[in-house]
Design an enzyme around this catalytic site. Structure first.
Site, PDB file in Angstrom:
ATOM      1  CB  SER A   8     -33.308  -4.705  42.389  1.00 16.99           C
ATOM      2  OG  SER A   8     -34.341  -4.692  43.190  1.00 16.99           O
ATOM      3  CG  ASP A  33     -37.643  -7.236  42.582  1.00 19.75           C
ATOM      4  OD1 ASP A  33     -37.546  -8.180  41.657  1.00 19.75           O
ATOM      5  OD2 ASP A  33     -36.383  -6.600  43.010  1.00 19.75           O
ATOM      6  CG  MET A  66     -40.664 -12.405  41.970  1.00 18.93           C
ATOM      7  SD  MET A  66     -39.231 -12.278  43.182  1.00 18.93           S
ATOM      8  CE  MET A  66     -39.013 -10.564  42.661  1.00 18.93           C
ATOM      9  N   GLY A 140     -37.514 -13.799  46.145  1.00 18.79           N
ATOM     10  CA  GLY A 140     -38.020 -13.284  47.333  1.00 18.79           C
ATOM     11  C   GLY A 140     -37.384 -12.468  48.123  1.00 18.79           C
ATOM     12  N   GLY A 175     -27.733 -11.005  43.353  1.00 19.72           N
ATOM     13  CA  GLY A 175     -26.034 -11.389  43.650  1.00 19.72           C
ATOM     14  C   GLY A 175     -25.245 -10.722  42.718  1.00 19.72           C
ATOM     15  N   GLY A 195     -28.924  -4.732  42.856  1.00 17.46           N
ATOM     16  CA  GLY A 195     -29.657  -4.081  43.854  1.00 17.46           C
ATOM     17  C   GLY A 195     -28.561  -3.381  44.756  1.00 17.46           C
ATOM     18  CB  SER A 196     -26.843  -5.154  47.767  1.00 19.25           C
ATOM     19  OG  SER A 196     -27.932  -5.774  47.881  1.00 19.25           O
TER      20      SER A 196
END
Length: 221
Positions: A8, A33, A66, A140, A175, A195-196
């Site tokens: 992401s 996103d 989204m 979000g 996550g 992502g992270s």
């Protein structure tokens, strides 16, 4: 089974977007996103930015809308050349019409569901979609913790997919780490948004390879 890792770019450095897209060139797709500050309380990219990302990305785009009113906005992202465009079940009364329009333009059509949304009502619509995205966090914001309670939804989808013989990708987003990717893969997911855990790893290429290996191992068991 093919495993797809879609980092992401919400976790990328927006000022150095081209550099950070290059850093994930070994991934399958770049997950983009798009948030409108209505459907979710956050604002990210619009069509103009996504168009530029499309121009410079070394890998195809997996756009996740989204946003409200996908009937109006989703086709534009397919027209930009996005490989896959996913919109939320909760944001439209007519998901099939949106999906058909996306496919008509030439994009893969995806349906996303929030953690609290019941999937059973959508099982019969599976032939209309190329991908179902089960959110493993509330949509979000990036950096949230994985919600394991949604795994039964994935398992239901996987069972329906096997029974029907459809080639529908099952995606999870939120996550995803080396630990949680195993849980999601065991429940039937084959496409993973991270992502992270990719961008904050210090070595995105290595992180992508490690996630892919963990998911493959989970599928073999």
């Amino acid at each position: 089974m093919a495993i797809r890792i879609n980092p992401s770019i919400l976790s990328a450095d927006f000022v150095n977007m081209e550099r950070d897209l290059g850093a994930i060139a070994t991934a399958d797709l770049a997950h983009v996103d798009v948030m409108d500050n209505h459907f979710v309380p956050n604002l990210t990219f619009g069509p103009q930015m996504v168009g530029r990302i499309q121009d410079v990305s070394p890998i195809p785009l997996d756009v996740h809308l989204m946003i409200d009113n996908p009937e109006r906005w989703a086709p534009g992202y397919a027209e930009l050349g996005a490989y896959s465009v996913t919109f939320h079940a909760e944001s439209t009364d007519n998901p099939v019409a949106v999906a058909r329009r996306l496919r008509e333009i030439g994009a893969r059509a995806g349906l996303a569901v929030k953690p609290g949304t019941d999937i059973e009502t959508y099982l019969e619509l599976m032939p209309e979609f190329d991908q179902i995205l089960v959110m493993t966090v509330e949509p979000g914001f990036g950096g949230q913790s994985f919600i394991p309670d949604v795994m039964p939804k994935l398992a239901l989808l996987d069972e329906a997919r096997k029974k029907s013989g459809l080639d529908v990708w099952l995606q999870v987003d939120g996550g995803i780490t080396l630990d949680t990717i195993v849980i999601a893969a065991e429940a039937g997911a084959d496409t993973f948004v991270a992502g992270s855990s990719v961008y904050n790893s210090g070595n995105p290429e290595q992180a992508i390879a490690a996630l892919r290996a963990a998911a493959h191992t989970a599928h073999k068991h």
